[in-house]
Motif scaffolding. Structure first.
Motif, PDB file in Angstrom:
ATOM      1  N   ARG A  46       0.864  -1.177   0.000  1.00  0.00           N
ATOM      2  CA  ARG A  46       0.000   0.000   0.000  1.00  0.00           C
ATOM      3  C   ARG A  46       0.901   1.227   0.000  1.00  0.00           C
ATOM      4  O   ARG A  46       1.477   1.600   1.029  1.00  0.00           O
ATOM      5  CB  ARG A  46      -0.914  -0.021   1.221  1.00  0.00           C
ATOM      6  CG  ARG A  46      -1.859  -1.211   1.245  1.00  0.00           C
ATOM      7  CD  ARG A  46      -2.781  -1.167   2.451  1.00  0.00           C
ATOM      8  NE  ARG A  46      -3.657   0.006   2.404  1.00  0.00           N
ATOM      9  CZ  ARG A  46      -4.540   0.294   3.347  1.00  0.00           C
ATOM     10  NH1 ARG A  46      -4.652  -0.476   4.423  1.00  0.00           N
ATOM     11  NH2 ARG A  46      -5.317   1.369   3.232  1.00  0.00           N
ATOM     12  N   VAL A  47       1.065   1.826  -1.157  1.00  0.00           N
ATOM     13  CA  VAL A  47       1.953   2.973  -1.315  1.00  0.00           C
ATOM     14  C   VAL A  47       1.195   4.091  -2.016  1.00  0.00           C
ATOM     15  O   VAL A  47       0.186   3.859  -2.674  1.00  0.00           O
ATOM     16  CB  VAL A  47       3.215   2.613  -2.132  1.00  0.00           C
ATOM     17  CG1 VAL A  47       4.108   1.648  -1.381  1.00  0.00           C
ATOM     18  CG2 VAL A  47       2.824   2.026  -3.497  1.00  0.00           C
ATOM     19  N   ARG A  48       1.676   5.283  -1.873  1.00  0.00           N
ATOM     20  CA  ARG A  48       1.068   6.414  -2.571  1.00  0.00           C
ATOM     21  C   ARG A  48       2.170   7.217  -3.251  1.00  0.00           C
ATOM     22  O   ARG A  48       3.328   7.218  -2.818  1.00  0.00           O
ATOM     23  CB  ARG A  48       0.292   7.302  -1.603  1.00  0.00           C
ATOM     24  CG  ARG A  48       1.129   7.973  -0.548  1.00  0.00           C
ATOM     25  CD  ARG A  48       0.282   8.889   0.345  1.00  0.00           C
ATOM     26  NE  ARG A  48       1.103   9.560   1.347  1.00  0.00           N
ATOM     27  CZ  ARG A  48       1.790  10.676   1.121  1.00  0.00           C
ATOM     28  NH1 ARG A  48       1.761  11.231  -0.078  1.00  0.00           N
ATOM     29  NH2 ARG A  48       2.505  11.242   2.085  1.00  0.00           N
ATOM     30  N   VAL A  49       1.782   7.882  -4.302  1.00  0.00           N
ATOM     31  CA  VAL A  49       2.724   8.721  -5.036  1.00  0.00           C
ATOM     32  C   VAL A  49       2.877  10.047  -4.301  1.00  0.00           C
ATOM     33  O   VAL A  49       1.882  10.713  -3.999  1.00  0.00           O
ATOM     34  CB  VAL A  49       2.225   8.967  -6.480  1.00  0.00           C
ATOM     35  CG1 VAL A  49       3.221   9.836  -7.242  1.00  0.00           C
ATOM     36  CG2 VAL A  49       2.011   7.645  -7.200  1.00  0.00           C
ATOM     37  N   ASP A  50       4.102  10.411  -3.979  1.00  0.00           N
ATOM     38  CA  ASP A  50       4.312  11.667  -3.253  1.00  0.00           C
ATOM     39  C   ASP A  50       4.287  12.855  -4.206  1.00  0.00           C
ATOM     40  O   ASP A  50       4.081  12.712  -5.417  1.00  0.00           O
ATOM     41  CB  ASP A  50       5.606  11.619  -2.433  1.00  0.00           C
ATOM     42  CG  ASP A  50       6.868  11.565  -3.289  1.00  0.00           C
ATOM     43  OD1 ASP A  50       6.801  11.871  -4.502  1.00  0.00           O
ATOM     44  OD2 ASP A  50       7.939  11.228  -2.746  1.00  0.00           O
ATOM     45  N   ALA A  51       4.506  14.038  -3.661  1.00  0.00           N
ATOM     46  CA  ALA A  51       4.396  15.265  -4.450  1.00  0.00           C
ATOM     47  C   ALA A  51       5.431  15.349  -5.554  1.00  0.00           C
ATOM     48  O   ALA A  51       5.264  16.116  -6.513  1.00  0.00           O
ATOM     49  CB  ALA A  51       4.510  16.482  -3.533  1.00  0.00           C
ATOM     50  N   THR A  52       6.515  14.579  -5.443  1.00  0.00           N
ATOM     51  CA  THR A  52       7.557  14.618  -6.476  1.00  0.00           C
ATOM     52  C   THR A  52       7.394  13.510  -7.508  1.00  0.00           C
ATOM     53  O   THR A  52       8.212  13.391  -8.409  1.00  0.00           O
ATOM     54  CB  THR A  52       8.956  14.516  -5.844  1.00  0.00           C
ATOM     55  OG1 THR A  52       9.089  13.248  -5.177  1.00  0.00           O
ATOM     56  CG2 THR A  52       9.185  15.645  -4.851  1.00  0.00           C
ATOM     57  N   GLY A  53       6.331  12.684  -7.384  1.00  0.00           N
ATOM     58  CA  GLY A  53       6.071  11.670  -8.395  1.00  0.00           C
ATOM     59  C   GLY A  53       6.668  10.305  -8.116  1.00  0.00           C
ATOM     60  O   GLY A  53       6.760   9.479  -9.032  1.00  0.00           O
ATOM     61  N   TYR A  54       7.051  10.024  -6.859  1.00  0.00           N
ATOM     62  CA  TYR A  54       7.689   8.750  -6.515  1.00  0.00           C
ATOM     63  C   TYR A  54       6.883   8.008  -5.457  1.00  0.00           C
ATOM     64  O   TYR A  54       6.170   8.614  -4.642  1.00  0.00           O
ATOM     65  CB  TYR A  54       9.110   8.983  -5.972  1.00  0.00           C
ATOM     66  CG  TYR A  54      10.061   9.463  -7.030  1.00  0.00           C
ATOM     67  CD1 TYR A  54      10.839   8.569  -7.765  1.00  0.00           C
ATOM     68  CD2 TYR A  54      10.167  10.820  -7.330  1.00  0.00           C
ATOM     69  CE1 TYR A  54      11.703   9.015  -8.752  1.00  0.00           C
ATOM     70  CE2 TYR A  54      11.025  11.266  -8.316  1.00  0.00           C
ATOM     71  CZ  TYR A  54      11.785  10.360  -9.022  1.00  0.00           C
ATOM     72  OH  TYR A  54      12.630  10.803 -10.005  1.00  0.00           O
ATOM     73  N   VAL A  55       7.008   6.680  -5.444  1.00  0.00           N
ATOM     74  CA  VAL A  55       6.597   5.879  -4.295  1.00  0.00           C
ATOM     75  C   VAL A  55       7.872   5.430  -3.589  1.00  0.00           C
ATOM     76  O   VAL A  55       8.907   5.211  -4.230  1.00  0.00           O
ATOM     77  CB  VAL A  55       5.744   4.666  -4.695  1.00  0.00           C
ATOM     78  CG1 VAL A  55       4.449   5.120  -5.339  1.00  0.00           C
ATOM     79  CG2 VAL A  55       6.499   3.727  -5.626  1.00  0.00           C
ATOM     80  N   SER A  56       7.776   5.305  -2.281  1.00  0.00           N
ATOM     81  CA  SER A  56       8.956   5.038  -1.471  1.00  0.00           C
ATOM     82  C   SER A  56       8.822   3.709  -0.746  1.00  0.00           C
ATOM     83  O   SER A  56       7.774   3.408  -0.159  1.00  0.00           O
ATOM     84  CB  SER A  56       9.146   6.174  -0.449  1.00  0.00           C
ATOM     85  OG  SER A  56      10.177   5.865   0.461  1.00  0.00           O
ATOM     86  N   LEU A  57       9.885   2.916  -0.776  1.00  0.00           N
ATOM     87  CA  LEU A  57       9.995   1.682   0.000  1.00  0.00           C
ATOM     88  C   LEU A  57      11.279   1.791   0.828  1.00  0.00           C
ATOM     89  O   LEU A  57      12.375   1.568   0.309  1.00  0.00           O
ATOM     90  CB  LEU A  57      10.042   0.454  -0.913  1.00  0.00           C
ATOM     91  CG  LEU A  57       8.796   0.147  -1.749  1.00  0.00           C
ATOM     92  CD1 LEU A  57       9.076  -1.000  -2.705  1.00  0.00           C
ATOM     93  CD2 LEU A  57       7.610  -0.174  -0.859  1.00  0.00           C
ATOM     94  N   ARG A  58      11.127   2.160   2.078  1.00  0.00           N
ATOM     95  CA  ARG A  58      12.295   2.314   2.961  1.00  0.00           C
ATOM     96  C   ARG A  58      12.326   1.138   3.933  1.00  0.00           C
ATOM     97  O   ARG A  58      11.380   0.928   4.693  1.00  0.00           O
ATOM     98  CB  ARG A  58      12.233   3.639   3.718  1.00  0.00           C
ATOM     99  CG  ARG A  58      13.488   3.950   4.528  1.00  0.00           C
ATOM    100  CD  ARG A  58      13.384   5.299   5.228  1.00  0.00           C
ATOM    101  NE  ARG A  58      14.629   5.658   5.875  1.00  0.00           N
ATOM    102  CZ  ARG A  58      14.970   5.275   7.111  1.00  0.00           C
ATOM    103  NH1 ARG A  58      14.138   4.515   7.834  1.00  0.00           N
ATOM    104  NH2 ARG A  58      16.124   5.627   7.632  1.00  0.00           N
ATOM    105  N   ARG A  59      13.419   0.395   3.865  1.00  0.00           N
ATOM    106  CA  ARG A  59      13.500  -0.788   4.722  1.00  0.00           C
ATOM    107  C   ARG A  59      14.937  -1.282   4.787  1.00  0.00           C
ATOM    108  O   ARG A  59      15.820  -0.782   4.096  1.00  0.00           O
ATOM    109  CB  ARG A  59      12.576  -1.897   4.195  1.00  0.00           C
ATOM    110  CG  ARG A  59      13.055  -2.507   2.889  1.00  0.00           C
ATOM    111  CD  ARG A  59      12.009  -3.420   2.253  1.00  0.00           C
ATOM    112  NE  ARG A  59      11.576  -4.499   3.096  1.00  0.00           N
ATOM    113  CZ  ARG A  59      12.132  -5.708   3.129  1.00  0.00           C
ATOM    114  NH1 ARG A  59      13.189  -5.967   2.359  1.00  0.00           N
ATOM    115  NH2 ARG A  59      11.655  -6.658   3.912  1.00  0.00           N
ATOM    116  N   GLN A  60      15.114  -2.270   5.638  1.00  0.00           N
ATOM    117  CA  GLN A  60      16.386  -2.979   5.704  1.00  0.00           C
ATOM    118  C   GLN A  60      16.354  -4.077   4.641  1.00  0.00           C
ATOM    119  O   GLN A  60      15.634  -5.065   4.770  1.00  0.00           O
ATOM    120  CB  GLN A  60      16.584  -3.598   7.099  1.00  0.00           C
ATOM    121  CG  GLN A  60      17.948  -4.237   7.327  1.00  0.00           C
ATOM    122  CD  GLN A  60      19.044  -3.208   7.501  1.00  0.00           C
ATOM    123  OE1 GLN A  60      18.799  -2.136   8.053  1.00  0.00           O
ATOM    124  NE2 GLN A  60      20.239  -3.511   7.041  1.00  0.00           N
TER     125      GLN A  60
END
Length: 914
Positions: free
Chosen positions: A733-747
């Motif tokens: 479940r991700v959303r597109v941020d204001a700069t046009g990207y989805v983010s997956l931050r993890r180890q």
């Protein structure tokens, strides 16, 4: 020359050591700064690219195009690249012919193609590690070093007088080094029907060299060239090359044989004869010499465009005020002009027509003096640079600093990408020579120089000078970079004032890349502001569906898309090459997906489509223009042209913009979805991307290595309504941020897999100034209609659309991948590199309001913006159901009636069929 006995990665990592051997002082202190592709990373970058050697391409359409260009690079002889430089420096050319085209033995742009070829080799070496490219690059750099040394030995030496005309029993010999014959004013004035005959022996084939040329410059002229690429061509125009009325021969003229050529016009029919036989006709020639006005440039052997001078022997030239029959061509004496070329000395060519219309032999400029300062390197003498300072215009001179930039950029790439320290020394010396010329000129003089059309074009000279400063710390290079400020345009762009209309596009685009380099080297925020505002003036306001820009090489009015489309002269390939560089570098300062929405569009359409899908080791097979008019074709080839040069580079650096990292190394941006492998050694990570892009299908990124990282995936603007991201096969479940990207931050751990599915759907793009002129796209791919029809194809689709508004209901898949059919018209992807006729745009023809096949009989009127009732209605699709659709129709008919666009009776009729 032998290759360096280390890998390309070791070479690029050890570029600092090479620089240390070549430089002293401030340069050594700069070696601690992080580098990418051999250049220091500016502190202002928020995103940092990876080196060409850190990303390998997987199999795709991109690698197929690249490999064809690499084959050309392997096969093309280094001595041909060096030929013009050696000849200019007085060295042995070893019998090698120059590349040709604009880079032939006398062209005013010669040397530029060699610079691009160096960049090609440097990119090829960095991207593949194939020592064949490194060896050839080292050989060329060594040859250029010898040439610069030879020029240094001639600093301050005087020139030599021009040679005398060479008369033989066979006529007048034109040597191709500036000799030509000048005919009197009024020679062709007022002619309608005419015949011109000439007998020549061609001793060297030079593309576009003129047998004769009458005119007042590049816009108004009439010429016969001995070689237009495939044979002779006659052309006449009053509106530049785009408006030429042509007669083209189908076979090359022979060398070292006497050939009789003739051109006739009778009524509207023009004919071209070779040895008394018709070689071509044009029955629709509406132009005649009378339309040229009173041309002053009446020449035999010289071109209005500054093309190569004719090389061969002239034996006979006749001019008549009527169209001769074929039987008369070789025997009649011209009643207007008759030159027999039977003189034995002197510069006068006697007229035998009885009118005493004598011509004159122009013998050339003689030997040029030596350079003014050490460090000079070019494929011609310093003369053009001197003439530019005197405001001599094109085509008498042709962009000397543009050519200088290509050579300097190629040498810088040879150093930064391939570790050749000699190249850095050569380019430093060139930079100091430029400094010696420009740093003493007043600002007013520089401004006037850079305002000259084409003559004042300087490519990215400010960029290479700023790069030299970044590498060496020598302030003289930064001072020289500021000399290239184009102050009026720079100030306008800083303020956001759009003054681009009428400016030569590729003359100005690379200046803004240089301004970004100036900002990166501490010269103030105005430079970055100017570049950002300039980009916004071009995208989307002057951008066609395939990402290209310009008509006839020139920016046209803001938002004039439909109004600027002509037949063959839209979208110069060089302009796309440089606009991509500007977009990429703006992204480095402000990572936003919008820059790569444009980048993707231009890359997968114009750039991919600019390389023919055919093998050649003798020709780069790239385009000059990539036209968007109805029924146009692409013309591939272009050895020696500007776009032939940038085309060498376009297809050997596809991997440079797939991945970027944050300045801190804690974020990885994935901007493009080419199958590829990134080796991020500093983080101990490898990212392998697989998929079928730019075809539809899922993209998978597989991680090897462990570590905390924010992975940011660009979601294209065309895909944001319905995309999916998975992690190890689980939907995220991700959303597109204001700069046009989805983010997956993890180890991250070895074996982690990220899947990205983007919805490829059919959609239209309307011309900004004419909503009825539309283009069809499928995901990022512009689709072209296969047709030779010279007017726009009409398309009527609204009446068959379902409630979803999905064009797939009316545009059906074709038999081959990525092809579609709409009725009898076949569409295919723009990037297919062939010469078939096509339409990039079509005319939307929806005369009446029709829903689901039922015609209301009511006209589909447009509002003041050109948007029709049906355009506005279907822009709200999809509709949840028929009731939702009916409510939309009711609301829109109310608006249209209030605007006076529908009557009460028409409103009733429209609502009834809804």
């Amino acid at each position: 020359m032998a290759a360096f006995p280390i890998s390309r990665r070791q070479l690029m990592q050890s570029a600092a050591a090479v620089a240390g051997a070549a430089l002293t002082g401030p340069a050594l202190k700069r070696e601690d700064r992080p580098r990418v592709n051999g250049l220091p990373v500016p502190a202002s970058w928020q995103a940092v690219p990876f080196g060409l050697d850190q990303v390998d391409l997987g199999d795709s359409v991109f690698t197929a195009k690249r490999n064809r260009m690499l084959a050309y690079a392997r096969a093309y002889p280094a001595d041909r690249i060096l030929s013009n430089f050696r000849a200019a420096a007085g060295l042995d050319t070893f019998g090698a012919e120059p590349p040709g085209g604009w880079d032939d033995a006398t062209g005013n742009l010669r040397g530029h193609y060699s610079g691009h070829f160096l960049s090609l080799l440097a990119q090829a070496w960095a991207g593949t590690g194939d020592t064949a490219f490194k060896d050839k690059l080292d050989q060329i750099v060594h040859g250029l070093d010898e040439c610069q040394t030879a020029w240094d030995a001639r600093v301050g030496l005087p020139g030599t007088p021009p040679p005398a005309p060479s008369w033989t029993g066979g006529g007048l010999t034109l040597t191709g080094d500036g000799q030509y014959v000048g005919l009197p004013d009024g020679t062709v004035d007022g002619l309608t029907d005419f015949t011109i005959t000439v007998r020549v022996r061609i001793t060297e084939r030079r593309t576009w060299s003129r047998v004769f040329d009458f005119g007042t410059g590049t816009g108004v002229n009439m010429f016969l060239t001995a070689d237009a690429g495939s044979g002779p061509r006659f052309a006449i125009t009053t509106t530049g090359s785009a408006g030429e009325q042509r007669i083209t021969g189908s076979a090359p003229l022979p060398l070292d044989q006497w050939v009789h050529l003739a051109v006739t016009r009778k009524g509207s029919t023009g004919s071209l004869y070779v040895n008394g036989t018709v070689a071509g006709t044009n029955p629709g020639m509406t132009l005649s010499p009378a339309d040229l006005g009173a041309p002053k440039n009446n020449w035999i052997g010289r071109s209005q465009y500054g093309d190569a001078y004719f090389t061969g022997v002239l034996d006979d030239f006749q001019l008549f005020d009527r169209a001769l029959s074929a039987d008369e061509l070789t025997t009649a004496t011209g009643n207007l002009v008759s030159y027999r070329f039977d003189e034995t000395a002197g510069t006068t060519v006697a007229d035998s027509s009885g009118r005493s219309w004598d011509a004159a032999v122009i013998t050339g400029a003689g030997g040029a003096p030596g350079p003014s300062h050490a460090g000079f390197l070019a494929a011609y003498p310093e003369t053009q640079f001197i003439q530019l300072e005197q405001y001599v215009t094109y085509p008498a001179i042709w962009a000397p600093y543009y050519t200088c930039h290509k050579i300097m950029r190629g040498l810088l790439d040879a150093y930064t990408l391939a570790g050749n320290g000699t190249a850095l020394r050569i380019v430093q010396n060139m930079g100091l020579w430029v400094h010696s010329r420009l740093s003493v000129l007043p600002r007013e003089q520089l401004d006037r120089m850079w305002s000259l059309y084409i003559a004042g074009e300087y490519g990215g000279m400010n960029e290479v000078m700023a790069d030299l400063f970044a590498l060496t710390g020598d302030d003289r290079f930064l001072v020289t970079a500021r000399c290239f400020d184009n102050t009026a345009l720079l100030a306008a762009c800083v303020s956001g004032t759009d003054t681009l209309d009428g400016r030569h596009a590729n003359q100005h685009i690379p200046q803004f890349l240089g301004y970004l380099r100036m900002f990166e080297n501490g010269q103030g925020p105005d430079y970055r502001t100017a570049a950002a505002n300039f980009f916004d003036m071009v995208v989307p306001h002057r951008t066609y569906v395939h990402g290209g820009t310009g008509q006839g090489e020139v920016f046209r009015k803001r938002d004039a898309i439909a109004a600027s489309i002509v037949t063959t002269t839209n979208a110069e390939s060089c302009a796309a090459y440089n606009m991509l560089k500007v977009a990429r570098n703006l992204f480095l300062h402000a990572p936003d997906a919008a820059f790569f929405d444009y980048y993707e569009k231009t890359l997968v359409n114009q750039i991919l489509g600019s390389r023919r899908d055919a093998d050649s080791t003798e020709d780069p097979l790239v385009t000059y223009m990539v036209p968007v008019g109805p029924g146009v074709r692409r013309d591939y080839g272009n050895i020696g042209t500007c776009c032939g040069g940038t085309g060498l580079e376009n297809h050997t650096k596809y991997q440079d913009s797939i991945y970027f990292r944050s300045a801190r190394g804690d974020v990885l941006y994935v901007n493009l979805f080419l199958p590829s492998t990134l080796r991020w050694t500093a983080r101990g990570l490898t990212i392998t991307q697989t998929g079928s892009w730019p075809s539809p299908g899922a993209t998978t990124l597989t991680v090897t290595g462990n570590g905390l990282l924010d992975l940011r995936l660009r979601i294209p603007s065309w895909a944001r309504d319905d995309f999916s991201v998975t992690l190890n096969d689980k939907v995220q479940r991700v959303r597109v941020d204001a700069t046009g990207y989805v983010s997956l931050r993890r180890q991250w751990r070895s074996g982690d897999r990220v899947g990205l599915t983007l919805p490829f759907r059919l959609r239209i793009e309307r011309a900004l100034d004419d909503p009825s002129l539309q283009a069809l796209l499928y995901g990022p791919l512009a689709l072209i209609a296969k047709s030779a029809q010279s007017s726009y194809l009409p398309m009527s689709w609204y009446g068959s659309l379902p409630l979803t508004g999905d064009l797939a209901e009316v545009v059906k898949p074709g038999t081959a991948p990525l092809t579609f059919r709409a009725g009898e018209v076949e569409f295919g992807p723009f990037h297919i590199g062939d010469t078939a006729a096509y339409h990039a745009y079509f005319r939307r023809d929806e005369p009446r309001i029709v829903f689901f096949g039922v015609d209301s009989g009511v006209p589909n009127r447009p509002d003041p913006t050109g948007t029709t009732f049906l355009d506005r209605l279907w822009s709200s699709a999809p509709f949840a159901g028929r009731r939702t659709f009916q409510r939309a129709v009711t609301g829109l008919t109310r608006d249209w009636q209030a605007a006076g666009l529908l009557t009460e009776a028409e409103v009733t009729a429209v609502r009834a069929v809804a």
